[in-house]
Design a protein around this motif. Structure first.
Motif: not given
Length: 814
Positions: A86-103
């Protein structure tokens, strides 16, 4: 840590990992890294989350980590996360980081708990981390659950071995304290690939869950199953804490409180805990990168040199430049013509040793395959005799003729000549197919060996034009061969030297000549006779006058056999025998041996026997010998159309191919670059620049920075000596030391500063005895403690004395 260059080592490796992951390959470079291994629910994810200070990893039962997660921790004032996909996208909410790893995991592996070795690259920037790169691998399991394949255990094991087998990989073996260390899956697999323990770092989790009255002091002091780099204990959040979303800062404070207060760990509290583990891993990885820099630099240089030639062609590359396209077209046609000529003429610089191809295969078709096809149409002599008899009688009709009519002769001969058409057509097909294969091989070579392969339409059009030309020549060649056979059928040259005369043929006389019969001396010895071979029998006479017949041998059931000549004999021998075991050939002989002066005469007589229907003992021997005989008798006019095809194709490529390409259509579309080639060029340029940048950064690093070296191999001989010291009485008389100070009411143990012993050192100090990665401290050498019942000579500590506990730290790294 040293100079700035050493601090940049881990970020440098991170950049290389990102660069190689983005282009889908690693350039055969084994980059230094730390791989985290352990069984399911060993606490690996909790350790990583404690490093980051955030909840960001997937949680649940069974296999949660189903793809390798390359976690790159980067010290930074701002806190956010980035994924490589996901180049160029910064995740500041680490709940979204978890969801992205699962997806992202489900995108590759699906939702059936399957696994994949394709890694996920995650970079976390935070002020609470040190520069560190770890690879979180799936936890080892024993039983498949749900839709998992039955061999899930072996799949996970193979994936782990892909990473930890490399010498450049440090192994972080995570084992829970409430499990027997001897049964640790992490230590077991680490021992397989690192038997000397040079690359393994032990981590003991869940120390707070051990049974009351037990501890892991011997493990953490490196006494039980010692590792060269030692063990570090950590206390993670419990499942209740995780469900209640307990703050990681509070969890780290509770972890520190646990080590300071536990009687079995407080003497090593400064060397335990998550912050210390993070510092040590940072230092160990940095040292490991420093040690592998020479080899890494050498590999980078070799990779750059291997790419220099292709990258040089890509410099100043403009896909839409018409001049470049014209030049590329001319080069392609020229290279294609040279390659085709080399494959046909046999002057290639690279000789194929695996199989015949090109001109060599066509030559084999001319001189071996065609005679073989002729052998397969060898006629049956008895059937031919019947056909001749019928032809003569049918020509005469009701009359009985005195002479053989020409019409009967022509009918029989034409019928035999017509049989040549089928093998001729078949061999033409073989030659044409080999020419087409050669064209395809040449176009594929051009595609793989140079930039010309970036024009797929040009390659396809070239192959189509040349193949079409060869197919056109195929039709003309077949017409010419058929015409030549028809010419032979229209006129029979009876003056030819091979023409034996029909009158003799009617008498079935095939051959006459002198042969020697080899008979033992007891039966008269070897003698020379005049032999006459007909389609019915083999007779021999005393001399050429043919007046005194010695014997007549019927040809029925006769076979030929090779016979080795005698030691003193100069003649060449072959044998004639009857296939019926109950019948002799001559008198009481089962076999007669016939001798000639030369091997050529033997072959000639064998060929005559073949015409009479007497074949060698083995059909394969007959075919091999007959091929040699018939090769010299192959009509030259049949080879002419075939042999002209390769030169004509070569002349067409050199003189007319370019004109056909220009007239085939739009030159811009013909010279349009493929998308795959454009992507390959971009990836190669990115790789080249990444390698060059890496070499530049490595060149600026001072590798002589003083750091803590890898500890020497563990020597456990001190353990035996220490046991002896414990039972020996004091050597010097004097008052025994008193018991330790009264434990603090709050923690059940004395404060750390009141303990005797050497002062603690920081993580990067030079005191190896206090470093968990150096030799274990000599704990048994301390003065023996007196049981609590013995009165103390020193006064107890003041009850109002405050407990020495550090307040909440402003940073996770203190």
């Amino acid at each position: 840590m040293g100079n700035r260059g050493m601090e940049d080592l881990i970020p440098l490796i991170n950049k290389l990992q990102d660069a190689f992951s983005s282009i889908g390959q690693s350039c055969n470079l084994d980059l230094p890294q730390i791989a985290v291994v352990g069984g399911q629910s060993a606490g690996k994810s909790s350790v990583l989350e404690n490093f980051v200070g955030r909840d960001f990893l997937p949680r649940g039962s069974g296999i949660v980590t189903r793809r390798p997660l390359i976690l790159q921790l980067c010290f930074n004032k701002a806190e956010y996360a980035e994924f490589l996909h996901c180049k160029g996208r910064k995740f500041v909410d680490f709940e979204e980081v978890r969801a992205e790893i699962e997806a992202e995991t489900d995108r590759i592996t699906g939702s059936n708990k399957g696994i994949s070795a394709i890694p996920i690259n995650l970079r976390v920037y935070s002020p609470n981390v040190l520069n560190l790169t770890l690879i979180d691998l799936p936890g080892m399991t024993k039983v498949a659950v749900g839709d998992q394949p039955l061999d899930i255990e072996h799949q996970i094991r193979d994936m782990l071995l892909q990473f930890i087998t490399k010498e450049s990989c440090l192994i972080l073996a995570v084992t829970p304290a409430n499990q027997d260390l001897a049964n640790s899956d992490a230590l077991k697999i680490a021992k397989e690939v690192d038997p000397q323990g040079l690359r393994t770092i032990g981590v003991i989790t869940k120390l707070d869950l051990m049974d009351e009255g037990t501890d892991a002091k011997d493990i953490l002091e490196n006494k039980l199953l010692p590792l060269r780099r030692g063990y570090i204990g950590v206390v993670n959040r419990s499942q209740k804490d995780i469900d209640g979303r307990k703050d990681i800062r509070a969890a780290l404070a509770a972890e520190r409180k646990f080590f300071l207060s536990h009687p079995g760990y407080r003497h090593m509290a400064e060397r335990m805990g998550t912050p210390h583990l993070q510092k040590q891993l940072n230092q160990q990885l940095t040292n490991h990168i420093r040690d592998t820099l020479p080899g890494l630099r050498s590999k980078l240089q070799s990779q750059v040199l291997s790419l220099e030639k292709e990258v040089e062609e890509y410099k100043n590359f403009r896909p839409d430049d018409p001049t470049r396209k014209t030049k590329a077209l001319l080069q392609m046609v020229q290279q294609f013509g040279v390659d085709f000529e080399k494959r046909i003429e046999g002057s290639g610089d690279q000789v194929d040793t695996a199989e015949l191809s090109g001109g060599a295969k066509i030559n084999r078709i001319f001189h071996e395959r065609f005679p073989f096809e002729l052998v397969k149409i060898v006629f049956d002599e008895k059937e031919l005799r019947r056909e001749i008899s019928h032809a003569i009688k049918n020509v005469h009709g009701v009359r009985t003729g005195l002479f053989t009519p020409d019409l009967a002769f022509e009918a029989i001969v034409k019928k035999q000549i017509i049989k040549l058409k089928e093998p001729c057509i078949k061999c033409i097909d073989l030659v044409i197919q080999e020419l087409i294969n050669t064209v395809r091989q040449c176009t594929n070579k051009v595609t793989k060996s140079s930039l010309l392969g970036s024009y797929p339409r040009l390659r396809e059009e070239t192959e189509r034009i040349v193949t079409t030309y060869v197919r056109e020549r195929e039709g003309k060649t077949k017409d010419q061969v058929m015409l030549l056979i028809d010419i032979e059928l229209s006129y029979i040259n009876t003056n030819h030297e091979d023409f034996i005369g029909f009158a003799k043929f009617v008498l079935f006389v095939i051959r006459k000549g002198w042969l020697t019969i080899n008979i033992s001396i007891m039966k008269g010895g070897s003698k020379e006779y005049w032999f006459i071979l007909t389609a019915e029998s083999l007779s021999w006479y005393k001399d050429e006058e043919e007046k005194e017949k010695k014997y007549m041998l019927p040809l029925d059931n006769l076979k030929l056999r090779d016979v080795e000549k005698g030691f003193m004999s100069t003649k060449h021998v072959f044998g004639v025998f009857n296939t019926e075991s109950s019948r002799n050939v001559y008198k009481d002989l089962r076999q007669i041996e016939l001798a000639c002066d030369t091997q050529e005469d033997v072959d000639s007589w064998k060929a005559s026997f073949l015409r009479a229907g007497v074949y060698p003992e083995k059909d394969q021997d007959m075919l091999n010998r007959l091929k040699d005989i018939e090769r010299s008798r192959t009509p030259l006019f049949l080879c002419s159309p075939w042999s002209s095809s390769p030169p004509q194709a070569k002349d067409f490529i050199h003189s007319e191919l370019l004109a056909y390409l220009y007239s085939s259509g739009d030159q811009n579309s013909l010279m349009e670059e493929s998308a795959d080639q454009a992507q390959r060029r971009d990836e190669m340029l990115r790789m080249y620049h990444a390698l060059k940048e890496a070499l530049h950064i490595i060149g600026d690093i001072t590798t002589t920075t003083v750091t803590v070296p890898v500890p020497p191999p563990v020597n456990d001989s001190w353990m035996q000596e220490a046991r002896c010291v414990c039972v020996r009485p004091p050597a010097v008389s004097g008052p025994r030391p008193g018991p330790p100070l009264n434990p603090s009411p709050a923690f059940g143990g004395p404060p750390i500063p009141s303990r005797p012993g050497p002062p603690p050192s920081n993580a990067f100090g030079s005191n190896n005895h206090q470093d968990p990665f150096s030799a274990p401290p000599l704990i048994p050498s301390r003065p023996a403690r007196i049981p609590p019942g013995v009165p103390s000579r020193r006064p107890p500590g003041a009850p109002h004395r405050p407990t020495i506990i550090r307040p909440a730290e402003p940073s996770l790294l203190d």
